[in-house]
Scaffold this active site. Structure first.
Site, PDB file in Angstrom:
ATOM      1  N   ASP A  22      11.199   2.886  -0.129  1.00  0.00           N
ATOM      2  CA  ASP A  22      10.082   2.184  -0.776  1.00  0.00           C
ATOM      3  C   ASP A  22      10.506   0.744  -1.036  1.00  0.00           C
ATOM      4  O   ASP A  22      11.687   0.411  -0.949  1.00  0.00           O
ATOM      5  CB  ASP A  22       9.692   2.861  -2.116  1.00  0.00           C
ATOM      6  CG  ASP A  22       8.238   2.619  -2.499  1.00  0.00           C
ATOM      7  OD1 ASP A  22       7.840   1.447  -2.578  1.00  0.00           O
ATOM      8  OD2 ASP A  22       7.495   3.595  -2.712  1.00  0.00           O
ATOM      9  N   GLU A  29     -11.152  10.561   0.995  1.00  0.00           N
ATOM     10  CA  GLU A  29     -12.145   9.524   1.327  1.00  0.00           C
ATOM     11  C   GLU A  29     -12.565   9.557   2.785  1.00  0.00           C
ATOM     12  O   GLU A  29     -13.556   8.943   3.151  1.00  0.00           O
ATOM     13  CB  GLU A  29     -11.605   8.129   0.981  1.00  0.00           C
ATOM     14  CG  GLU A  29     -11.588   7.869  -0.490  1.00  0.00           C
ATOM     15  CD  GLU A  29     -11.959   6.444  -0.862  1.00  0.00           C
ATOM     16  OE1 GLU A  29     -12.400   5.670  -0.003  1.00  0.00           O
ATOM     17  OE2 GLU A  29     -11.796   6.121  -2.037  1.00  0.00           O
ATOM     18  N   TYR A  36     -10.547   1.337   4.128  1.00  0.00           N
ATOM     19  CA  TYR A  36      -9.452   2.280   3.853  1.00  0.00           C
ATOM     20  C   TYR A  36      -9.726   3.637   4.515  1.00  0.00           C
ATOM     21  O   TYR A  36      -8.901   4.153   5.265  1.00  0.00           O
ATOM     22  CB  TYR A  36      -9.319   2.411   2.339  1.00  0.00           C
ATOM     23  CG  TYR A  36      -8.495   3.558   1.798  1.00  0.00           C
ATOM     24  CD1 TYR A  36      -7.103   3.510   1.775  1.00  0.00           C
ATOM     25  CD2 TYR A  36      -9.119   4.681   1.230  1.00  0.00           C
ATOM     26  CE1 TYR A  36      -6.355   4.560   1.225  1.00  0.00           C
ATOM     27  CE2 TYR A  36      -8.380   5.712   0.678  1.00  0.00           C
ATOM     28  CZ  TYR A  36      -6.995   5.650   0.678  1.00  0.00           C
ATOM     29  OH  TYR A  36      -6.262   6.681   0.123  1.00  0.00           O
TER      30      TYR A  36
HETATM   31  N1  LIG Z   1      -3.169   9.830  -5.776  1.00  0.00           N
HETATM   32  C1  LIG Z   1      -4.212  10.334  -5.143  1.00  0.00           C
HETATM   33  O1  LIG Z   1      -5.032  11.014  -5.740  1.00  0.00           O
HETATM   34  C2  LIG Z   1      -4.438  10.100  -3.686  1.00  0.00           C
HETATM   35  C3  LIG Z   1      -5.704  10.414  -3.193  1.00  0.00           C
HETATM   36  C4  LIG Z   1      -5.948  10.241  -1.825  1.00  0.00           C
HETATM   37  C5  LIG Z   1      -4.937   9.804  -0.991  1.00  0.00           C
HETATM   38  N2  LIG Z   1      -3.712   9.502  -1.511  1.00  0.00           N
HETATM   39  C6  LIG Z   1      -2.696   9.037  -0.543  1.00  0.00           C
HETATM   40  O2  LIG Z   1      -1.410   9.496  -0.964  1.00  0.00           O
HETATM   41  C7  LIG Z   1      -0.424   8.500  -0.698  1.00  0.00           C
HETATM   42  C8  LIG Z   1       0.360   8.182  -1.962  1.00  0.00           C
HETATM   43  O3  LIG Z   1      -0.529   7.795  -2.974  1.00  0.00           O
HETATM   44  P1  LIG Z   1      -0.071   7.418  -4.461  1.00  0.00           P
HETATM   45  O4  LIG Z   1      -1.191   7.762  -5.340  1.00  0.00           O
HETATM   46  O5  LIG Z   1       1.280   7.945  -4.724  1.00  0.00           O
HETATM   47  O6  LIG Z   1      -0.018   5.818  -4.319  1.00  0.00           O
HETATM   48  P2  LIG Z   1       1.097   4.771  -4.820  1.00  0.00           P
HETATM   49  O7  LIG Z   1       0.536   3.428  -4.597  1.00  0.00           O
HETATM   50  O8  LIG Z   1       1.549   5.120  -6.180  1.00  0.00           O
HETATM   51  O9  LIG Z   1       2.302   5.032  -3.797  1.00  0.00           O
HETATM   52  C9  LIG Z   1       2.426   4.427  -2.541  1.00  0.00           C
HETATM   53  C10 LIG Z   1       3.838   3.907  -2.428  1.00  0.00           C
HETATM   54  O10 LIG Z   1       4.010   3.385  -1.109  1.00  0.00           O
HETATM   55  C11 LIG Z   1       4.795   2.210  -1.202  1.00  0.00           C
HETATM   56  N3  LIG Z   1       4.523   1.362  -0.045  1.00  0.00           N
HETATM   57  C12 LIG Z   1       3.325   0.830   0.313  1.00  0.00           C
HETATM   58  N4  LIG Z   1       3.473   0.081   1.424  1.00  0.00           N
HETATM   59  C13 LIG Z   1       4.784   0.143   1.762  1.00  0.00           C
HETATM   60  C14 LIG Z   1       5.542  -0.426   2.803  1.00  0.00           C
HETATM   61  N5  LIG Z   1       4.975  -1.242   3.705  1.00  0.00           N
HETATM   62  N6  LIG Z   1       6.856  -0.146   2.887  1.00  0.00           N
HETATM   63  C15 LIG Z   1       7.439   0.656   1.957  1.00  0.00           C
HETATM   64  N7  LIG Z   1       6.766   1.227   0.941  1.00  0.00           N
HETATM   65  C16 LIG Z   1       5.458   0.975   0.836  1.00  0.00           C
HETATM   66  C17 LIG Z   1       4.344   1.554  -2.504  1.00  0.00           C
HETATM   67  O11 LIG Z   1       5.325   0.635  -2.982  1.00  0.00           O
HETATM   68  C18 LIG Z   1       4.147   2.759  -3.411  1.00  0.00           C
HETATM   69  O12 LIG Z   1       5.315   3.027  -4.149  1.00  0.00           O
HETATM   70  C19 LIG Z   1      -1.184   7.309  -0.104  1.00  0.00           C
HETATM   71  O13 LIG Z   1      -1.092   7.370   1.302  1.00  0.00           O
HETATM   72  C20 LIG Z   1      -2.622   7.523  -0.534  1.00  0.00           C
HETATM   73  O14 LIG Z   1      -3.534   6.961   0.375  1.00  0.00           O
HETATM   74  C21 LIG Z   1      -3.448   9.622  -2.835  1.00  0.00           C
HETATM   75  O1  LIG Z   2     -12.919   1.425 -14.877  1.00  0.00           O
HETATM   76  C1  LIG Z   2     -13.435   2.135 -13.975  1.00  0.00           C
HETATM   77  C2  LIG Z   2     -12.754   2.509 -12.791  1.00  0.00           C
HETATM   78  C3  LIG Z   2     -13.386   3.298 -11.855  1.00  0.00           C
HETATM   79  N1  LIG Z   2     -14.661   3.741 -12.070  1.00  0.00           N
HETATM   80  C4  LIG Z   2     -15.323   4.651 -11.092  1.00  0.00           C
HETATM   81  O2  LIG Z   2     -14.582   5.855 -11.068  1.00  0.00           O
HETATM   82  C5  LIG Z   2     -14.650   6.495  -9.803  1.00  0.00           C
HETATM   83  C6  LIG Z   2     -13.245   6.843  -9.324  1.00  0.00           C
HETATM   84  O3  LIG Z   2     -12.518   5.660  -9.103  1.00  0.00           O
HETATM   85  P1  LIG Z   2     -10.987   5.623  -8.598  1.00  0.00           P
HETATM   86  O4  LIG Z   2     -10.159   6.622  -9.264  1.00  0.00           O
HETATM   87  O5  LIG Z   2     -10.529   4.226  -8.784  1.00  0.00           O
HETATM   88  O6  LIG Z   2     -11.030   5.905  -7.068  1.00  0.00           O
HETATM   89  P2  LIG Z   2     -11.890   6.753  -6.032  1.00  0.00           P
HETATM   90  O7  LIG Z   2     -11.987   8.159  -6.452  1.00  0.00           O
HETATM   91  O8  LIG Z   2     -13.191   6.098  -5.805  1.00  0.00           O
HETATM   92  O9  LIG Z   2     -11.003   6.574  -4.731  1.00  0.00           O
HETATM   93  C7  LIG Z   2      -9.712   7.157  -4.655  1.00  0.00           C
HETATM   94  O10 LIG Z   2      -9.874   8.479  -4.157  1.00  0.00           O
HETATM   95  C8  LIG Z   2      -8.717   8.880  -3.525  1.00  0.00           C
HETATM   96  C9  LIG Z   2      -7.986   7.626  -3.090  1.00  0.00           C
HETATM   97  O11 LIG Z   2      -7.879   7.693  -1.688  1.00  0.00           O
HETATM   98  C10 LIG Z   2      -6.581   7.448  -3.572  1.00  0.00           C
HETATM   99  O12 LIG Z   2      -6.477   7.728  -4.919  1.00  0.00           O
HETATM  100  C11 LIG Z   2      -8.798   6.469  -3.674  1.00  0.00           C
HETATM  101  O13 LIG Z   2      -9.455   5.815  -2.652  1.00  0.00           O
HETATM  102  C12 LIG Z   2     -15.421   5.541  -8.908  1.00  0.00           C
HETATM  103  O14 LIG Z   2     -16.761   5.967  -8.880  1.00  0.00           O
HETATM  104  C13 LIG Z   2     -15.329   4.196  -9.641  1.00  0.00           C
HETATM  105  O15 LIG Z   2     -16.450   3.386  -9.346  1.00  0.00           O
HETATM  106  C14 LIG Z   2     -15.331   3.382 -13.246  1.00  0.00           C
HETATM  107  O16 LIG Z   2     -16.500   3.779 -13.480  1.00  0.00           O
HETATM  108  N2  LIG Z   2     -14.692   2.603 -14.142  1.00  0.00           N
END
Ligand SMILES: NC(=O)c1ccc[n+]([C@@H]2O[C@H](COP(=O)([O-])OP(=O)(O)OC[C@H]3O[C@@H](n4cnc5c(N)ncnc54)[C@H](O)[C@@H]3O)[C@@H](O)[C@H]2O)c1
Ligand SMILES: O=c1ccn([C@@H]2O[C@H](COP(=O)(O)OP(=O)(O)O[C@H]3OC[C@](O)(CO)[C@H]3O)[C@@H](O)[C@H]2O)c(=O)[nH]1
Length: 387
Positions: free
Chosen positions: A47, A139, A183
């Site tokens: 990372d 998404e 995205y």
């Molecule tokens: N948290 C969720 O609910 C959720 C939902 C949908 C998808 N995801 C996917 O899961 C994965 C992890 O999500 P998260 O919530 O832990 O996000 P996060 O942002 O906390 O973690 C991502 C990590 O990747 C690292 N990173 C990004 N670009 C990099 C690069 N070029 N080189 C090295 N490191 C890099 C960042 O520094 C960060 O620590 C992502 O691919 C995200 O799209 C998460």
């Molecule tokens: O202050 C706020 C912030 C957000 N919202 C609304 O809440 C909904 C959820 O928002 P968020 O958690 O930011 O993200 P999404 O669910 O839309 O998208 C995520 O889903 C998975 C992932 O891929 C990674 O975590 C990411 O794209 C949304 O409706 C916002 O508008 C609010 O009302 N107030």
């Protein structure tokens, strides 16, 4: 401990080396913690940052010392990447820009991060016959079919029009000018590329579609451990509002619906994928909790109640305010209306089910937020602002 661990088919689990890209993020930190405390596996943790896994790296006296190694690198431009993938049995790619506030304001960075930067990872895994677990997103489903039906249509009650199934549901995004979908579209294309590498070149892959995993260490609190003007995901936005005793901002009335799953439940699912390759390879898995559905407005109300309980502070007179998405996120924002994961495939292949209710997961998460940030916020708010 580790020697007697069995897979789902009753075979002993052999220790492996995992190259985890994005290990310093929210999901990565919880996955590293689980792998260190409950398994014999080794982790090469890659990372740009390591703040969220510092407690696993130091001191040298930790019981898992020597099983986790941090490599500070940016996968965009680092020649060490292929060597590290070759050293491991399995690569897990979590690296991404994944905060919605970036999708419409930094669409190029978003597309590069989620598609272009992931390409070498897929290529190196395929060329070196290494297994890949790639993190995609819920998404990729975009909007539900239900959202296009007339408001009074009886079909709206039929789950076929809103429950999201990996092998059946279409991916429905908005127009190109709605840059929110940069995205989802990049994630969809990398999924298709990985799938094609599997079909044409025999890549062993698993794709994970997380449905709003939440818990401690998610994102940052603006002005404390992240930029003051930064906009994290909803859990951190609402936590920040509660900690600062300001109204929670409901985007476009807070009518969108989400299902939230506790990070610790979700990590159990990932561990099953890691340790049961025969059952996980070639599959795309929804990982979420269909029983924890709320509107964003209901989430705000529940978080307010839970925070009052865990902090001992009184409730706010004005707990929420409405804000337009244009004001909050800027031009080009759009939203997923509803996200309920179908659980058939993950149930069948891995027998996994989430356990934690929304109230319980918010109680443990907001206890953490309060303990970690309340003092720092008080201090920062007491400081006189420079004129
Ligand atoms: N948290 C969720 O609910 C959720 C939902 C949908 C998808 N995801 C996917 O899961 C994965 C992890 O999500 P998260 O919530 O832990 O996000 P996060 O942002 O906390 O973690 C991502 C990590 O990747 C690292 N990173 C990004 N670009 C990099 C690069 N070029 N080189 C090295 N490191 C890099 C960042 O520094 C960060 O620590 C992502 O691919 C995200 O799209 C998460
Ligand atoms: O202050 C706020 C912030 C957000 N919202 C609304 O809440 C909904 C959820 O928002 P968020 O958690 O930011 O993200 P999404 O669910 O839309 O998208 C995520 O889903 C998975 C992932 O891929 C990674 O975590 C990411 O794209 C949304 O409706 C916002 O508008 C609010 O009302 N107030």
């Amino acid at each position: 401990m580790a020697a007697s661990r069995m897979d789902l088919d009753g075979r002993p689990i052999k220790p492996i080396t995992i190259c985890m890209i994005g290990a310093g993020g929210f999901i990565g930190s919880h996955l590293c913690e689980k792998l260190m405390s409950e398994t014999p596996h080794k982790v090469l943790a890659l990372d740009v940052y390591n703040d969220k896994i510092k407690h696993l790296l130091e001191p040298d006296s930790l019981p898992w010392a020597g099983r986790i190694q941090f490599h500070r690198l940016n996968i965009k431009h680092d020649s060490r990447l292929e060597g590290l993938i070759k050293m491991a049995d399995l690569t897990i790619n979590l690296a991404a820009i994944c905060t919605p506030a970036d999708y419409n304001t930094r669409p190029l960075d978003t597309i590069y991060s989620n598609f272009i930067d992931a390409l070498p990872v897929v290529k190196y895994c395929s060329e070196n016959n290494k297994r890949l677990i790639h993190f995609s997103t819920c998404e990729v489903y975009g909007k539900t079919i239900q959202s296009f039906l007339p408001k009074d249509s009886p079909l709206r009650q039929d789950p076929a029009y809103y429950v999201l199934k990996e092998d059946v549901s279409p991916c429905i995004f908005g127009s190109i000018e709605k840059q929110r979908w940069s995205y989802a579209c990049a994630k969809q294309l990398i999924e298709r590329l990985i799938y094609a590498e599997g079909a044409e070149n025999g890549l062993e892959f698993t794709i994970v579609r997380p449905f709003n995993w939440i818990g401690p260490r998610m994102d940052f609190i603006p002005g404390i451990d992240g930029p003051s003007e930064g906009v994290p995901r909803v859990l951190a936005c609402f936590s920040n509002n509660l900690l600062r005793r300001e109204p929670l901002k409901l985007v476009d009335g807070g009518q969108s619906q989400r299902t939230f799953v506790y990070i610790k439940d979700a990590i159990e699912a990932v561990l099953l994928m890691i340790e049961n390759p025969g059952r996980a390879n070639g599959h795309i898995f929804n990982v979420g909790n269909p029983n924890n559905e709320v509107t964003v407005r209901q989430l705000a109300e529940m978080m307010t109640k839970v925070y009052t309980k865990v902090s001992g502070e009184s409730a706010l007179e004005t707990p929420t305010i409405d804000v337009s998405s244009k004001e909050f996120y800027g031009e080009g924002y759009d939203d997923s209306d509803k996200r309920i994961p179908d659980m058939t495939i993950i149930n069948k292949q891995l027998g996994w089910n989430p356990k934690t209710s929304l109230w319980d997961l918010l109680e443990s998460t907001l206890t953490y937020q309060h303990r970690t940030y309340a003092e720092a916020i008080k201090k920062s708010m007491a400081k006189p602002t420079s004129s």
